[in-house]
Enzyme design. Structure first.
Site, PDB file in Angstrom:
ATOM      1  N   HIS A 169      -6.811   4.582  -7.256  1.00 49.75           N
ATOM      2  CA  HIS A 169      -7.449   4.799  -5.983  1.00 49.75           C
ATOM      3  C   HIS A 169      -7.630   6.126  -5.881  1.00 49.75           C
ATOM      4  O   HIS A 169      -6.758   6.958  -6.017  1.00 49.75           O
ATOM      5  CB  HIS A 169      -6.983   4.177  -4.631  1.00 49.75           C
ATOM      6  CG  HIS A 169      -5.604   4.741  -4.275  1.00 49.75           C
ATOM      7  ND1 HIS A 169      -5.615   5.769  -3.133  1.00 49.75           N
ATOM      8  CD2 HIS A 169      -4.283   4.470  -4.309  1.00 49.75           C
ATOM      9  CE1 HIS A 169      -4.404   6.190  -3.012  1.00 49.75           C
ATOM     10  NE2 HIS A 169      -3.549   5.279  -3.441  1.00 49.75           N
ATOM     11  N   ASP A 175      -0.132  10.812  -4.490  1.00 53.99           N
ATOM     12  CA  ASP A 175      -0.835   9.356  -3.907  1.00 53.99           C
ATOM     13  C   ASP A 175      -2.301   9.788  -3.565  1.00 53.99           C
ATOM     14  O   ASP A 175      -2.413   9.921  -2.366  1.00 53.99           O
ATOM     15  CB  ASP A 175       0.189   9.008  -2.668  1.00 53.99           C
ATOM     16  CG  ASP A 175      -0.316   7.687  -2.370  1.00 53.99           C
ATOM     17  OD1 ASP A 175      -0.068   7.179  -1.343  1.00 53.99           O
ATOM     18  OD2 ASP A 175      -1.093   7.075  -3.244  1.00 53.99           O
ATOM     19  N   GLU A 235      -8.464   2.785  -0.401  1.00 54.62           N
ATOM     20  CA  GLU A 235      -7.201   1.924  -0.792  1.00 54.62           C
ATOM     21  C   GLU A 235      -6.214   2.289   0.697  1.00 54.62           C
ATOM     22  O   GLU A 235      -5.578   1.109   0.954  1.00 54.62           O
ATOM     23  CB  GLU A 235      -6.634   2.396  -1.843  1.00 54.62           C
ATOM     24  CG  GLU A 235      -5.351   1.641  -2.465  1.00 54.62           C
ATOM     25  CD  GLU A 235      -4.020   2.405  -1.802  1.00 54.62           C
ATOM     26  OE1 GLU A 235      -2.991   1.200  -1.934  1.00 54.62           O
ATOM     27  OE2 GLU A 235      -4.080   3.500  -1.203  1.00 54.62           O
ATOM     28  N   GLU A 236      -6.127   3.519   1.291  1.00 54.66           N
ATOM     29  CA  GLU A 236      -5.046   3.803   2.136  1.00 54.66           C
ATOM     30  C   GLU A 236      -5.509   2.790   3.445  1.00 54.66           C
ATOM     31  O   GLU A 236      -4.398   2.832   4.186  1.00 54.66           O
ATOM     32  CB  GLU A 236      -5.409   5.075   2.176  1.00 54.66           C
ATOM     33  CG  GLU A 236      -4.819   6.162   1.224  1.00 54.66           C
ATOM     34  CD  GLU A 236      -3.324   5.875   0.671  1.00 54.66           C
ATOM     35  OE1 GLU A 236      -2.920   6.425  -0.390  1.00 54.66           O
ATOM     36  OE2 GLU A 236      -2.500   5.082   1.475  1.00 54.66           O
ATOM     37  N   ASP A 284      -1.081   3.905  -9.479  1.00 57.80           N
ATOM     38  CA  ASP A 284      -1.016   4.384  -8.130  1.00 57.80           C
ATOM     39  C   ASP A 284       0.335   5.096  -8.099  1.00 57.80           C
ATOM     40  O   ASP A 284       1.633   4.397  -7.749  1.00 57.80           O
ATOM     41  CB  ASP A 284      -1.082   3.185  -7.148  1.00 57.80           C
ATOM     42  CG  ASP A 284      -1.303   3.783  -5.519  1.00 57.80           C
ATOM     43  OD1 ASP A 284      -1.422   3.048  -4.703  1.00 57.80           O
ATOM     44  OD2 ASP A 284      -1.198   5.120  -5.390  1.00 57.80           O
ATOM     45  N   HIS A 298       2.558  10.585   1.743  1.00 51.30           N
ATOM     46  CA  HIS A 298       1.621  10.669   2.594  1.00 51.30           C
ATOM     47  C   HIS A 298       1.746  11.601   4.023  1.00 51.30           C
ATOM     48  O   HIS A 298       1.662  11.298   5.065  1.00 51.30           O
ATOM     49  CB  HIS A 298       1.644   9.013   3.432  1.00 51.30           C
ATOM     50  CG  HIS A 298       1.008   7.939   2.874  1.00 51.30           C
ATOM     51  ND1 HIS A 298       0.857   6.759   3.650  1.00 51.30           N
ATOM     52  CD2 HIS A 298       0.559   8.087   1.720  1.00 51.30           C
ATOM     53  CE1 HIS A 298       0.266   5.902   2.574  1.00 51.30           C
ATOM     54  NE2 HIS A 298       0.094   6.665   1.391  1.00 51.30           N
TER      55      HIS A 298
END
Ligand code: ZN
Length: 480
Positions: free
Chosen positions: A258, A270, A303-304, A332, A432
């Protein structure tokens, strides 16, 4: 060709490109998986990460859905692939994004923890202050209008237990009885996380969830103030798809990562790390390699916020196109700072969480374990917990697998013992967050995990041993 087969291949491919028009060009050497693994070099992968970080820095610090940072990421990846001779598509898809800017709940003046249900309409900055009406706890709490018979719900905040019917139905029923907002009491310990009103339902009144314990306090409350400032936006986004011009298009190896980050940070681990490794593998493979099976590189959007890009893609495939996908490889997070060497548990040998993947997933898991063994790394399994883009492929019955270096889960003492790093500390403590930058990458780990992408692609581009073809799957599904 000498041991520098790799650079030989790349140079050869380039040479081929130059002389492709002359029919006398020597055929390209068949692809060799270990050689492609070696060709995916750390420096080149880090080069892509530096570009993705520059993009984030120039665009409010992130590459999230619907942002200029995401568009620039698409342009970067598509540009690199086009320069390498790939025919690149950027299929569009629509997605409804949801964001909570501010949220709070006070009950008789005391703050209570809440989780706004996704797709909840906004209360506005001032919020809703109202009395509470508790729907009776019955077998189908708040699922029928009759649940509010004899109760004056108009203008009140309806409080109802979780369970039996979807949150969207509870919201609809309460709204139809005139409630100003809905609070759902969790039937499990802890906050009501991950609840949604769904993308299809009518979002009528603001809705949020509280923990079971707080639900009891709510029942006797006089007045509550709910603030849920939310934004719901319809966004058109894009995936990036590029397939080799060579190889069997009836047995396609799909390889994905992603491309979007969360809004909170640049998303270099990420999932810049997965993107960089998959992109570099594509560039090293070239657009017309000597392969048995066609290879399709995919960079997913959104994707998130729920695997939206990959899901829309799988949904867009006809039966024939879906059957032509032999398998899916997902990457990922490959550079976690407290790294794990994790392979999706295709045969469910760990016996935790979700069951095994579709038939063929075992062979994929074994392929990556073989690769790590060859690098002196004893990999562990990781569950198909549905938290990444293999989800829609597995759901469609397509065998899947891949490699993962860990996110917010904690490394075990055993793992620290064999891989180094810190026990009882998350694989990626900056998951994140704004700190998910180039500095958040373990380069030694990424050197190995990125090479695993080359190995996996190189293996399945040549052979589908252990993986049923799409046609065989179809027969299996139709019971013939
Ligand atoms: Zn991710």
């Amino acid at each position: 060709m000498n041991t520098r087969t790799l650079s030989g291949i790349t140079i050869l491919a380039a040479a081929l490109g130059a002389v492709a028009c002359s029919s006398t060009a020597a055929p390209t050497a068949p692809l060799d998986a270990p050689a492609l693994a070696d060709a995916v070099q750390l420096d080149a992968v880090v080069g892509h990460l530096q570009e993705l970080e520059r993009i984030a820095t120039e665009n409010d610090g992130n590459r999230a859905l619907g942002t200029a940072g995401y568009d620039a990421s698409v342009d970067y990846v598509a540009g690199k692939l086009r320069d390498a001779g790939f025919d690149v598509q950027t299929p569009e898809f629509d997605v409804t994004s949801f964001d909570v800017e501010n949220a709070s709940l006070t009950v008789d003046g005391a703050p209570v923890e809440l989780r706004v249900l996704a797709m909840s309409p906004s209360t506005g900055p001032d919020g809703i202050t109202a009395r509470v009406v508790r729907a009776p706890a019955d077998d189908t709490p708040g699922c029928e209008a009759t649940d509010y018979d004899g109760l004056d719900v108009a203008g009140a905040v309806a409080v109802v237990d979780r369970g039996v019917c979807p949150f969207s139905v509870k919201q609809q029923v309460a709204a139809e009885r005139g409630a100003a907002a809905l609070l759902v009491v969790n039937n499990e310990p802890g906050p009501l996380a991950g609840g949604t009103l769904g993308e299809d339902g009518d979002t009528l009144i603001p809705a949020a969830g509280v923990s079971g314990d707080d639900g009891t306090a709510l029942a006797g409350a006089g007045s509550v103030t709910l603030i849920a400032e939310t934004t719901i936006e319809d966004i058109r986004s894009r995936n990036v798809i590029a397939q080799t011009a060579t190889g069997d298009t009836g047995n396609v190896v799909v390889v994905g990562a992603h491309l979007d980050s969360v809004p909170d940070g640049p998303g270099i681990n990420d999932n810049g790390s997965g993107v960089a490794a998959v992109l570099e593998t594509a560039l090293q493979l070239g657009s017309d390699p000597s392969v048995t099976n066609a290879v399709r590189f995919a960079f997913w959007g959104a994707e998130e916020i729920g695997l939206v890009g990959s899901t829309r893609y799988v949904e867009s495939l006809s039966d024939e196109e879906r059957n032509a996908v032999a398998l899916y490889l997902n990457f990922d997070m490959l550079g976690s700072p407290n790294p794990g060497y994790l392979v999706y548990d295709g045969d469910d040998s760990d016996a935790v969480g979700a069951g095994p993947g579709p038939e063929g997933s075992t062979a994929i898991e074994q392929t990556f374990r073989t690769f790590f063994d060859s690098r002196g790394v004893a990999a562990d399994g990781t569950d198909f917990d549905g938290r990444s883009d293999y989800g829609p492929f597995v759901e469609a019955g397509i065998p899947a697998g891949g490699v993962f270096s860990g996110a917010d889960e904690r490394k075990t003492p055993d793992q620290a013992g064999k891989w180094g790093g810190e026990a009882d500390v998350p694989f990626d403590p900056d998951y994140h967050s704004p700190q998910d930058t180039l500095g958040n990458i373990d380069r030694d780990a990424l050197a190995v995990t990125a090479a695993s992408v080359g190995y996996g692609v190189g293996t399945f581009a040549q052979s589908l041993d252990g993986v049923p073809t799409g046609a065989a799957r179809d027969q299996e599904r139709s019971g013939n």
